[in-house]
Design a protein around this motif. Structure first.
Motif, mmCIF file in Angstrom:
data_model
loop_
_atom_site.group_PDB
_atom_site.id
_atom_site.type_symbol
_atom_site.label_atom_id
_atom_site.label_comp_id
_atom_site.label_asym_id
_atom_site.label_seq_id
_atom_site.Cartn_x
_atom_site.Cartn_y
_atom_site.Cartn_z
ATOM 1 N N SER A 9 -8.040 -13.832 -0.127
ATOM 2 C CA SER A 9 -7.308 -15.041 -0.499
ATOM 3 C C SER A 9 -6.940 -15.113 -1.979
ATOM 4 O O SER A 9 -6.005 -15.814 -2.343
ATOM 5 C CB SER A 9 -8.124 -16.280 -0.120
ATOM 6 O OG SER A 9 -9.352 -16.292 -0.821
ATOM 7 N N LYS A 24 -2.261 -8.800 3.791
ATOM 8 C CA LYS A 24 -2.687 -10.113 3.296
ATOM 9 C C LYS A 24 -1.989 -11.240 4.052
ATOM 10 O O LYS A 24 -2.602 -12.256 4.387
ATOM 11 C CB LYS A 24 -2.375 -10.202 1.801
ATOM 12 C CG LYS A 24 -2.911 -11.438 1.086
ATOM 13 C CD LYS A 24 -2.387 -11.479 -0.340
ATOM 14 C CE LYS A 24 -3.054 -12.555 -1.150
ATOM 15 N NZ LYS A 24 -4.357 -12.131 -1.670
ATOM 16 N N VAL A 80 -3.499 -14.869 5.319
ATOM 17 C CA VAL A 80 -3.338 -15.952 4.344
ATOM 18 C C VAL A 80 -1.890 -16.423 4.335
ATOM 19 O O VAL A 80 -0.961 -15.604 4.298
ATOM 20 C CB VAL A 80 -3.753 -15.482 2.934
ATOM 21 C CG1 VAL A 80 -3.581 -16.615 1.921
ATOM 22 C CG2 VAL A 80 -5.194 -14.990 2.933
ATOM 23 N N GLN A 129 -4.506 -16.716 10.858
ATOM 24 C CA GLN A 129 -5.095 -17.741 10.001
ATOM 25 C C GLN A 129 -6.411 -18.276 10.579
ATOM 26 O O GLN A 129 -7.375 -18.515 9.855
ATOM 27 C CB GLN A 129 -4.110 -18.897 9.820
ATOM 28 C CG GLN A 129 -4.634 -20.052 8.961
ATOM 29 C CD GLN A 129 -4.775 -19.667 7.509
ATOM 30 O OE1 GLN A 129 -3.887 -19.057 6.944
ATOM 31 N NE2 GLN A 129 -5.901 -20.030 6.899
ATOM 32 N N TYR A 180 -9.137 -15.855 9.839
ATOM 33 C CA TYR A 180 -9.561 -15.977 8.435
ATOM 34 C C TYR A 180 -10.436 -17.213 8.235
ATOM 35 O O TYR A 180 -11.456 -17.153 7.538
ATOM 36 C CB TYR A 180 -8.342 -16.044 7.519
ATOM 37 C CG TYR A 180 -8.704 -16.385 6.098
ATOM 38 C CD1 TYR A 180 -9.188 -15.404 5.236
ATOM 39 C CD2 TYR A 180 -8.600 -17.695 5.627
ATOM 40 C CE1 TYR A 180 -9.551 -15.721 3.941
ATOM 41 C CE2 TYR A 180 -8.953 -18.018 4.335
ATOM 42 C CZ TYR A 180 -9.429 -17.027 3.491
ATOM 43 O OH TYR A 180 -9.798 -17.350 2.212
#
Length: 402
Positions: free
Chosen positions: A62, A261, A265, A272, A275
């Motif tokens: 993040s 990434k 994020v 998401q 994560y």
């Protein structure tokens, strides 16, 4: 920012650690103790296998980018220097005060490994909240501080789970051998190789594990170079691929690769929810480690085999000598043009020499069943004194950077 304001900022995270540790101590005492020895052991394994890797991965994905890694290249060097200088000083403490063989790795680890995790994330951005901010506009300062401290946490944990892990693992082997053979104090004092087994860098620690084969029956020791090289390679691979380090490596890869990434994020990230689940598990790391620390402290504060002179020596190294060395290193690096012009970056580097010992040492002590009580006592004293020391040194650093 005045002295009392600095005291509040520096004390807040330390007080949080103390309060959670107190809860752990209460849970471990009494006839119906919730944190029994078995419960602490199982909880510690969950921290090692699940929570710590999740924390490392979520933090890096993040906050860190490839550009940050390249621009802030001196930060891993600086953290390595904190471990090197602290390790040298810890080794000198061991040489002079000669604690019991299985405690020597703990002493070196406590002198070299710092809690670059939750304390840095709290303390560094907090300095930006002052009006006026000593490091520029508040929002921009806070964003930079969070990025610096996040990278510091990831790099610090990588060093802890390589260098410090090898020290504590070797101490666990020595402790196990002492239990099997009785009191080996005299024998260990005669073996210079064992004193060198807890030196300063991961590479020497691996060699130290090999040299400690003199403690094993002769028939069990490798007899040729290739067998020794194979054992060294397997030990190194085990170290690098330990769950915390695996989480750190994956975090760097996903954080530095834009398309990877974007999977985790962002508003449109397809993973998401994954994560968020990883981040949720990572948030349990610090409270769990602190509860374990409090539980071990309640069970073993009277069983500690560390003498007062060793505790005082470790405190002097952590709270006085190491921060002084940090001032010299950071000033020299800046004069040589190795650092960005941002004074907040230098402030972060200076704090890395000042933060108290890593909480992960307690996880390793529990993992390898060595020096659990002594580790809790050392961490207790370090954190009790850290609030005042952090305040004084933060004041010095702000004056130095002004």
């Amino acid at each position: 920012m005045g002295f009392w304001e600095l005291l509040v900022v520096a004390s807040a995270p330390v007080v949080q650690v103390m309060l959670v540790g107190l809860v752990g101590a209460l849970l471990a005492t009494g006839s119906r103790a919730v944190l029994s020895a078995d419960a602490i052991n199982h909880m510690n394994k969950v921290v090692y296998i699940v929570f710590t890797p999740a924390l490392m991965f979520a933090c890096l994905v993040s906050t860190v980018t490839l550009e940050d890694i390249i621009t802030w290249w001196f930060m891993p060097v600086n953290i390595g220097l904190t471990f090197l200088i602290g390790g040298v000083l810890g080794w000198l403490v061991v040489k002079i005060l000669r604690p019991e063989p299985h405690l020597r790795g703990l002493v070196i680890a406590a002198c070299s490994a710092a809690n670059l995790g939750n304390l840095m994330v709290i303390i560094t951005p907090a300095i930006c909240s002052e009006s006026p901010s000593p490091f520029g506009e508040t929002a921009a300062c806070h964003s930079r501080a969070l990025s610096y401290s996040s990278l510091s946490m990831a790099l610090g944990n990588f060093y802890v789970w390589t260098h410090t892990y090898s020290l504590m693992k070797n101490s666990g082997k020595i402790h196990k051998k002492m239990i099997e053979d009785g009191d080996l104090k005299d024998e260990f004092q005669k073996k210079k190789e064992d004193l060198e087994a807890m030196l300063l860098t991961p590479s020497t620690s691996y060699a130290a594990i090999e040299s400690s084969q003199t403690l094993l029956p002769e028939d069990d020791a490798p007899r040729n170079f290739f067998e020794k090289a194979k054992i060294s390679a397997m030990s190194f691979a085990e170290l690098i691929l330990s769950p915390p380090n695996a989480g750190t490596i994956m975090g760097f890869i996903f954080g530095a690769t834009p398309w990877l990434k974007s999977l985790f994020v962002g508003a449109a990230a397809p993973l998401q929810s994954v994560y968020d689940a990883i981040d949720l598990m990572g948030n349990a790391t610090i409270p769990s480690i602190t509860l374990i620390l409090g539980g071990n402290l309640a069970k073993g504060i009277r069983k500690s085999r560390l003498n007062i002179s060793t505790i005082i020596a470790v405190m002097i190294v952590k709270l006085i000598i190491l921060p002084s060395a940090g001032l010299f290193v950071t000033h020299a690096a800046f004069k040589l043009g190795l650092l960005p012009q941002d004074p907040l970056f230098r402030y972060t580097l200076l704090l890395q020499y000042t933060i108290p010992a890593a909480m992960g040492i307690g996880t390793m002590a529990e993992l390898f069943d060595v020096a659990r009580e002594e580790c809790s006592v050392l961490l207790l004293w370090n954190y009790l004194l850290a609030s005042v020391a952090l305040t004084l040194w933060a004041t010095v650093y702000l004056w130095f950077l002004s």
